[in-house]
Design an enzyme around this catalytic site. Structure first.
Site, PDB file in Angstrom:
ATOM      1  N   LYS A  17      42.913 -43.300   7.513  1.00 50.07           N
ATOM      2  CA  LYS A  17      42.405 -42.962   6.187  1.00 50.07           C
ATOM      3  C   LYS A  17      43.565 -42.447   5.330  1.00 50.07           C
ATOM      4  O   LYS A  17      44.304 -41.541   5.733  1.00 50.07           O
ATOM      5  CB  LYS A  17      41.324 -41.884   6.343  1.00 50.07           C
ATOM      6  CG  LYS A  17      40.197 -41.963   5.342  1.00 50.07           C
ATOM      7  CD  LYS A  17      39.095 -41.000   5.751  1.00 50.07           C
ATOM      8  CE  LYS A  17      38.039 -40.883   4.689  1.00 50.07           C
ATOM      9  NZ  LYS A  17      37.075 -39.809   5.004  1.00 50.07           N
TER      10      LYS A  17
HETATM   11  O1  G3P Z   1      34.376 -37.886   3.918  1.00 49.29           O
HETATM   12  C1  G3P Z   1      34.447 -38.030   2.562  1.00 49.29           C
HETATM   13  C2  G3P Z   1      33.212 -37.633   1.784  1.00 49.29           C
HETATM   14  O2  G3P Z   1      32.084 -38.231   2.347  1.00 49.29           O
HETATM   15  C3  G3P Z   1      33.089 -36.155   1.520  1.00 49.29           C
HETATM   16  O3  G3P Z   1      31.825 -35.794   1.032  1.00 49.29           O
HETATM   17  O4  G3P Z   1      30.153 -34.057   0.451  1.00 49.29           O
HETATM   18  O5  G3P Z   1      32.561 -33.407   0.726  1.00 49.29           O
HETATM   19  O6  G3P Z   1      31.821 -34.721  -1.255  1.00 49.29           O
HETATM   20  P1  G3P Z   1      31.579 -34.413   0.190  1.00 49.29           P
END
Ligand code: G3P
Length: 215
Positions: free
Chosen positions: A83
């Site tokens: 990633k």
């Molecule tokens: O892993 C990346 C993403 O899904 C993070 O989500 O909830 O931290 O905006 P969030």
């Protein structure tokens, strides 16, 4: 649509994997930081039970640093996807990884132009963050629709992974738009199967069945 868990928690992953319906896992530095275990051990353990794609993120922000970290991560298992953040050096690194046969998930995507460049660089997966756009009063799902249209127009192979999902409606909308993957927290994963009318209906069926047996 493939369903991924967005977590580095082994118990959550084991529980979801036990259903036979877990297609992969995404992690990020914030999720890993919650686990208090060495990063590579976490990824190795996840790959031990998940045969689908497992995303592991580099933390360097320069090309050579990303390449060095990413190559080490890719050695952990064949299903590790490196990633990489959607910055200029990230897009350069993706092209180098791609030439080496290392698959990349380009993360922190918030615009269709970013997604277009990631696909041109050879990203295996693009990760638009819809919840964080919703958080600032933009419609995250609109970005997914734009990216899918652009990728279809030019036959890009890059898979659209909807990230930063916050609720089951996001999952439904992702599937209706034809996204390739939705990654979600464990709480949202468990909500996908539940419906109160299913529980009420089953309770009633079982109570009625007891009456039949009592006769
Ligand atoms: O892993 C990346 C993403 O899904 C993070 O989500 O909830 O931290 O905006 P969030």
């Amino acid at each position: 649509m493939k369903n991924f868990l967005d977590t580095a928690n082994f118990n959550e992953i084991r529980e979801a994997a036990s259903t036979g319906l877990l297609d992969g896992v995404t992690t990020n530095p914030s999720l890993v930081a919650k686990e208090n275990r060495p990063f590579k051990d976490i990824i190795k353990d996840i790959c031990g039970i998940v045969k689908g794609d497992v995303s592991a993120e580099v933390t360097a922000t320069d090309v050579e640093g990303m390449l060095s970290e990413g190559r080490e991560l890719a050695k952990i298992s064949d299903n590790v996807i490196v990633k990489v953040p959607l910055i200029k050096d990230g897009l350069i690194a993706v092209q180098r990884f791609s030439a080496e046969g290392i698959r990349c998930n380009v993360t922190l995507c918030f615009s269709p132009t970013q997604a277009l460049l990631a696909a041109k660089a050879g990203a295996y997966i693009i990760s638009p963050f819809i919840g964080r756009l919703d958080d600032i009063s933009q419609t995250g799902m609109e970005l997914i629709s734009q990216i899918i249209t652009i990728y279809r127009n030019y036959n890009f192979d890059t898979q659209v992974l909807v990230a930063s999902i916050r609720n089951p409606v996001h999952v439904v909308e992702s599937a209706m738009l034809g996204a390739d993957i939705a990654t979600m927290p464990y709480g949202v994963w468990t909500q996908l199967i539940k419906h109160p009318l299913t529980d009420i209906g089953l309770t009633r069926f079982l109570e009625d069945w007891k009456k039949v047996q009592a006769k």
